[in-house]
Design an enzyme around this catalytic site. Structure first.
Site, PDB file in Angstrom:
ATOM      1  N   GLY A  26       6.251  -2.165  -5.425  1.00  9.96           N
ATOM      2  CA  GLY A  26       6.983  -2.818  -6.503  1.00  9.96           C
ATOM      3  C   GLY A  26       7.100  -4.300  -6.243  1.00  9.96           C
ATOM      4  CD  GLU A  27       5.145  -9.262  -8.309  1.00  5.83           C
ATOM      5  OE1 GLU A  27       5.261 -10.253  -9.044  1.00  5.83           O
ATOM      6  OE2 GLU A  27       4.061  -8.731  -8.039  1.00  5.83           O
ATOM      7  CB  VAL A  33       8.480  -3.459  -1.754  1.00  6.39           C
ATOM      8  CG1 VAL A  33       8.690  -2.369  -0.701  1.00  6.39           C
ATOM      9  CG2 VAL A  33       9.754  -4.285  -1.916  1.00  6.39           C
ATOM     10  CE  LYS A  48      13.506  -7.263   0.491  1.00  4.56           C
ATOM     11  NZ  LYS A  48      14.755  -7.093  -0.282  1.00  4.56           N
ATOM     12  CG  ASP A 146      22.349  -5.399  -8.360  1.00  3.45           C
ATOM     13  OD1 ASP A 146      22.859  -5.183  -9.482  1.00  3.45           O
ATOM     14  OD2 ASP A 146      21.125  -5.565  -8.186  1.00  3.45           O
TER      15      ASP A 146
END
Length: 541
Positions: A26-27, A33, A48, A146
């Site tokens: 993912g980005e 990552v 990461k 978060d």
């Protein structure tokens, strides 16, 4: 906003002599990552990679400081329901990396999307584990800030699925846990969170507390039970209003007289002072909670607040809520109100309606610090520098009978025409904008000599409609200003060249007799709208 970029690492590459790189996982805005394998053990890991060099206009020093803050926080967390940090370091001058244990499975957001509502017992099992993880963090003074379904992994290893909490990348320390040398990396009123899961106090730039995480946890738990996100909206301002507005978080009718409903009502109380909960306390209470009679797929329809602490909002909250409500509804008129139909908010270039409407002029100032300090760069000093420029914007606005509606990161939103509307609101807003641009330019020249940095400001001005009855709030201290008028002013500031002031067509028509304005171009300020001309404000006529 995440931007696509060339891959930093390639599949099959041996990284740092210890890891074989697999495919990207993912980005995001904080890095890319990759799945990888530790050569010595063949253990699967997640690496990461963060590019620290100039790439998107964000301060390099702050990105570096946030990276080191995340590693420092993660290194202190040891819990079976928190993803474990294995290694971190610098690959070269512009690239930092961190290595976490690889967690097989799907995040909770994907699970809910595929399966819908969870069985109450399954939801409790997962949320107990999340609470236990939060309790571990909160005991050390660490706040996640978060928490959301996409930051919770659901792992199908063992007799049943388990939850692991991810990504303390924007986490912070409570005031009591801070020691000498702690640097604040979030500017005043900077909002680092996901609005649909953020606690109301996060929109006001308040200090992080464990209660902030527990509010988010309550929203995630409700989503697990109902299969639907609690806070929704087609526009960002709608989501923010529903979070920060006076209405309590709705508790499903099936839970209104149930101990679980009372627990969730306490966790999601809008007033942080009245949200008297702890992760350990909620854990113990949820463990004891009898779920007999609750079935999968609890209906969210017909929901209402079951919180025993819910109280009538005070005058300040009611005034701020009225501002947001009328902004969301687009200054609802008599006919629309009688028929229950909200009127569409004004767009740039539309003439104002007559009768019950008054104009509100919003001025959005977007500030940028350019260059580096002479000597060691300090993220705290960068924050102080921006706050000093925000203060200049506020001082100028007050001299022209305006006020600061809100400040968020590098942006300042100024309001002219509320709580008291005047015929020359747009005129005073324009004069204030010109003076702000001149003052920031003067400050930039001085700072370039003294510190080797400069300041840019881009200013957007839009005049929209406002309901007359908002004038009754004169003398009140207002909360954040929400709605279409400030939103469009913000979009105009993005289009403005450095040092320039850009106005909408509506504001242009109010100023063209008193100021020189030139056409800047035609732009679509809404994704679904036709392009409209915007104008550059230059000087008084």
């Amino acid at each position: 906003m995440a931007r696509s970029r060339e891959p930093v690492l390639s599949t099959g590459e041996i990284f740092q002599g210890r890891y074989e790189i697999g495919s990207p996982l993912g980005e995001g805005g904080f890095g890319t990552v990759y799945k990888a394998w530790q050569l010595a053990t063949r253990q699967a890991v997640a690496i990461k990679v963060l590019q620290l060099g100039p790439q998107d206009g964000s301060p390099v020093d702050k990105r570096q400081a946030r990276f080191h803050r995340e590693m420092w926080l993660c290194g202190r967390l040891h819990h079976p329901n928190i993803v474990r940090l294995i290694d971190f370091g610098r690959a070269d001058e512009d690239i930092a990396y961190s290595v976490f244990e690889f967690v097989p499975g799907k995040n909770l957001s994907a699970v809910l999307s595929e399966e819908g509502a969870l069985e109450p017992s399954e939801a409790r099992h997962l949320m107990l584990q999340v609470l236990d993880a939060l309790s571990c963090a909160h005991t050390q003074g660490i706040v996640h800030r978060d928490l959301k379904p996409s930051n919770i992994m659901v792992v199908p290893t063992g007799a049943r699925r388990n939850a692991l909490v991810l990504d303390f990348g924007i986490g912070g320390l409570t005031r009591d846990a801070r020691r000498d040398g702690y640097a604040t990396l979030t500017a005043t009123h900077e909002m680092l969170c996901t609005p649909a899961y953020a606690a109301p106090e996060q929109f006001l730039g308040a200090e992080p507390t464990p209660r902030t995480d527990l509010y988010s946890w309550g929203l995630v738990f409700l989503e697990c039970l109902t299969g639907a996100r609690v806070i929704t909206g087609n526009e960002l301002y709608q989501i923010i209003y529903r979070q920060a507005g006076p209405e309590p978080i709705p508790i499903p009718a099936a839970l209104c007289n149930h101990p679980l409903g009372r627990l969730l009502g306490a966790a999601t109380h809008k007033d942080v002072a009245a949200r008297v909960v702890t992760a350990e306390g909620l854990f113990r209470e949820l463990e004891r909670c009898d779920l007999t009679g609750l079935r999968r797929g609890i209906e969210s329809r017909g929901a209402h607040s079951s919180s025993p602490r819910a109280a009538e909002p005070d005058a300040h909250t009611r005034a701020a809520a009225e501002v947001a409500t009328h902004a969301v509804r687009g200054a609802q008129g008599r006919a629309g109100a009688e028929q229950g139909r909200p009127e569409r908010a004004s767009a740039p270039g539309e003439p104002p309606s007559e009768g019950e409407r008054r104009r509100l002029t919003a001025v959005c100032c977007a500030l940028t610090v350019l260059g580096g300090y002479r000597g060691a760069a300090d993220a705290e000093e960068l924050d102080d520098l921006l706050q000093a420029q925000q203060a200049i914007c506020g001082d100028v606005a007050r001299r022209f009978q305006g006020h600061v509606a809100s400040a968020l990161g590098d942006w300042v939103l100024l309001c002219f025409g509320h709580p008291v509307a005047r015929e020359d609101d747009a005129l005073r807003a324009a004069r204030a904008a010109l003076e702000i641009a001149a003052e920031i330019e003067k400050q930039s020249t001085r700072l370039a000599i003294e510190r080797g940095v400069s300041i840019e400001v881009r200013i957007g001005v839009h005049t929209g409609r406002m309901a007359r009855d908002l004038c009754a709030t004169a003398g009140q201290t207002l909360g954040p200003m929400l709605g279409r008028t400030p939103e469009l002013a913000a979009r105009l500031s993005v289009l403005a060249p450095p040092g320039a002031i850009v106005t909408s067509g509506e504001t242009y028509r109010l100023l063209r007799e008193q100021f020189h304005l030139s056409v800047e171009g035609a732009y679509a300020l809404d994704p679904s709208a036709q392009p409209v001309e915007i104008y550059r404000l230059q000087r008084p006529a």
